[in-house]
Design a protein around this motif. Structure first.
Motif, mmCIF file in Angstrom:
data_model
loop_
_atom_site.group_PDB
_atom_site.id
_atom_site.type_symbol
_atom_site.label_atom_id
_atom_site.label_comp_id
_atom_site.label_asym_id
_atom_site.label_seq_id
_atom_site.Cartn_x
_atom_site.Cartn_y
_atom_site.Cartn_z
ATOM 1 N N ILE A 14 -46.084 -27.127 21.104
ATOM 2 C CA ILE A 14 -45.701 -25.754 20.766
ATOM 3 C C ILE A 14 -45.782 -25.563 19.252
ATOM 4 C CG2 ILE A 14 -44.230 -25.340 22.782
ATOM 5 C CD1 ILE A 14 -42.508 -26.060 19.521
ATOM 6 N N THR A 15 -45.777 -24.295 18.829
ATOM 7 C CA THR A 15 -45.698 -23.970 17.408
ATOM 8 C C THR A 15 -44.344 -23.337 17.129
ATOM 9 O OG1 THR A 15 -48.082 -23.571 17.267
ATOM 10 C CG2 THR A 15 -46.703 -22.632 15.508
ATOM 11 N N PRO A 16 -43.437 -24.053 16.437
ATOM 12 C CA PRO A 16 -42.130 -23.467 16.126
ATOM 13 C C PRO A 16 -42.231 -22.489 14.965
ATOM 14 C CG PRO A 16 -42.244 -25.711 15.292
ATOM 15 C CD PRO A 16 -43.554 -25.431 15.952
ATOM 16 N N VAL A 17 -41.413 -21.438 15.026
ATOM 17 C CA VAL A 17 -41.369 -20.418 13.983
ATOM 18 C C VAL A 17 -39.904 -20.199 13.612
ATOM 19 C CG1 VAL A 17 -41.964 -18.046 13.348
ATOM 20 C CG2 VAL A 17 -43.419 -19.305 14.963
ATOM 21 N N ALA A 18 -39.587 -20.326 12.320
ATOM 22 C CA ALA A 18 -38.213 -20.141 11.846
ATOM 23 C C ALA A 18 -38.009 -18.692 11.438
ATOM 24 C CB ALA A 18 -37.931 -21.062 10.663
ATOM 25 N N ALA A 19 -36.994 -18.043 12.021
ATOM 26 C CA ALA A 19 -36.633 -16.676 11.623
ATOM 27 C C ALA A 19 -35.602 -16.775 10.501
ATOM 28 C CB ALA A 19 -36.050 -15.913 12.804
ATOM 29 N N VAL A 20 -35.890 -16.122 9.380
ATOM 30 C CA VAL A 20 -34.994 -16.150 8.214
ATOM 31 C C VAL A 20 -34.838 -14.722 7.689
ATOM 32 C CG1 VAL A 20 -35.520 -18.520 7.545
ATOM 33 C CG2 VAL A 20 -36.948 -16.647 6.699
ATOM 34 N N VAL A 42 -40.874 -16.222 9.705
ATOM 35 C CA VAL A 42 -40.954 -14.760 9.741
ATOM 36 C C VAL A 42 -39.647 -14.208 9.181
ATOM 37 C CG1 VAL A 42 -42.559 -14.573 11.685
ATOM 38 C CG2 VAL A 42 -40.098 -14.690 12.132
ATOM 39 N N ILE A 43 -39.712 -13.043 8.580
ATOM 40 C CA ILE A 43 -38.507 -12.376 8.094
ATOM 41 C C ILE A 43 -37.900 -11.587 9.244
ATOM 42 C CG2 ILE A 43 -37.552 -10.721 6.453
ATOM 43 C CD1 ILE A 43 -38.558 -13.258 5.126
ATOM 44 N N ALA A 48 -36.403 -16.027 0.034
ATOM 45 C CA ALA A 48 -35.742 -17.193 -0.572
ATOM 46 C C ALA A 48 -35.339 -18.199 0.503
ATOM 47 C CB ALA A 48 -34.521 -16.748 -1.365
ATOM 48 N N LYS A 49 -34.821 -17.687 1.639
ATOM 49 C CA LYS A 49 -34.430 -18.592 2.722
ATOM 50 C C LYS A 49 -35.651 -19.178 3.429
ATOM 51 C CE LYS A 49 -29.870 -16.590 3.679
ATOM 52 N NZ LYS A 49 -29.079 -17.805 3.409
ATOM 53 N N ALA A 50 -36.793 -18.489 3.332
ATOM 54 C CA ALA A 50 -38.011 -18.992 3.968
ATOM 55 C C ALA A 50 -38.597 -20.178 3.224
ATOM 56 C CB ALA A 50 -39.048 -17.868 4.056
ATOM 57 N N GLN A 51 -38.395 -20.233 1.909
ATOM 58 C CA GLN A 51 -39.097 -21.202 1.074
ATOM 59 C C GLN A 51 -38.897 -22.658 1.503
ATOM 60 O OE1 GLN A 51 -41.280 -19.948 -1.349
ATOM 61 N NE2 GLN A 51 -42.046 -22.048 -1.041
#
Length: 295
Positions: A31-37, A54-55, A41-44
């Motif tokens: 799978i491809t995980p995606v972090a929601a932030v 993704v924002i 700054a929190k994405a970095q």
């Protein structure tokens, strides 16, 4: 579904269970995980590790649709406020439009007939997920063992003293890391876990019994001092917590202490079948976090 690997969105990626779920998913290349932030700054820190982001801000509805484009499966984790009802509905409406297939929801304790307010809110979200037509897995963790590390930013065990607000009630407990393990399996294998409501609690203990376990594992005295729930409520107010939610917590502390919550000490044997492992029990948890409890 995506032309390539399924994409799995993790909300709450900067939090405990969301973050742990995300870290565990990184070990799986199916799978491809995606972090929601909530911000660049929190994405970095995630991007520095090569993790897609993704924002997504639950309070900015215009971010939901774009964040959910191309997502196949999602873990829905909301914050400890009554706004979770509005936030979850908006998120799920946009997820439905975006074609998300499988929804794993992090809920709260309780049997289906639970009337503790914030538990009931989560059950209403569960019903909305079902009504919206998603394939789903509902997670209902019992009380988190991590609550003994800190709660609302406050250290709970100091110099061998546990101060809590539920009298001599026995409660059902789960390690948050075990909850993340179940979430991972539900996200990796939705065909196996679709339509399931997993109650997650594996050992029932009162705080006196937990203190005894700490003493046995650490070889030092520990004791429990029951305090009035009103003290908790004032502490949370002073800490600037969202009081609509914390008033519910205050109420359920009173109900625990009065032994009026049906199934408060229910425990389950589903963990090995879901994960292939044994759940964490209190002796294991104390050993794992001995630096936090020792004095």
């Amino acid at each position: 579904m995506s032309a390539s690997k399924p994409t799995v969105l993790i909300t709450g990626a900067t939090g405990q269970i969301g973050g742990d779920t995300l870290r565990r998913l990184l070990a799986h290349d199916s799978i491809t995980p995606v972090a929601a932030v909530r911000s660049a700054a929190k994405a970095q820190p995630f991007q520095d590790q090569g993790i897609r982001t993704v924002i997504l801000d639950f309070d900015k509805e215009e971010t939901l649709g774009p964040a959910l484009q191309g997502i196949d499966r999602a873990l829905l984790v909301t914050g400890y406020t009554v706004d979770m009802l509005r936030q979850s509905k908006a998120f799920l409406d946009q997820a439905q439009k975006a074609g998300v297939q499988h929804m794993v929801h992090l809920g709260a304790c309780g049997r289906d007939d639970a009337t503790v307010a914030h538990w009931a809110w989560h059950q209403l979200v569960e019903r909305y997920i079902e009504w919206s037509g998603f394939s789903f897995t509902h997670l209902r963790p019992e009380t988190f063992m991590q609550n003994l590390l800190s709660y609302g930013g406050t250290q709970v065990v100091r110099q061998g003293l546990i101060q809590q607000y539920v009298g001599d009630a026995r409660m059902s407990w789960v390690d948050a890391e075990d909850v993340a393990q179940v979430a991972v399996q539900a996200l990796l294998h939705p065909e196996r876990h679709a339509g399931q409501t997993y109650r997650l609690g594996y050992e029932a203990k009162s705080y006196d019994e937990i203190a005894a376990t700490m003493a046995e594992v650490l070889g030092k005295p520990f004791r429990y001092e029951a305090q009035a729930p009103e003290i908790f409520r004032e502490n949370m107010r002073a800490a600037g917590a969202e009081m609509a939610y914390m008033d519910c917590v205050y109420d359920h502390y009173k109900r625990y202490a009065a032994h009026t919550i049906p199934g408060a000490d229910d425990t389950f044997d589903n963990f090995p079948a879901i994960t292939g492992q044994q759940p964490t029990l209190w002796a294991d948890f104390v050993q794992k976090h001995r630096k936090s409890f020792d004095y």
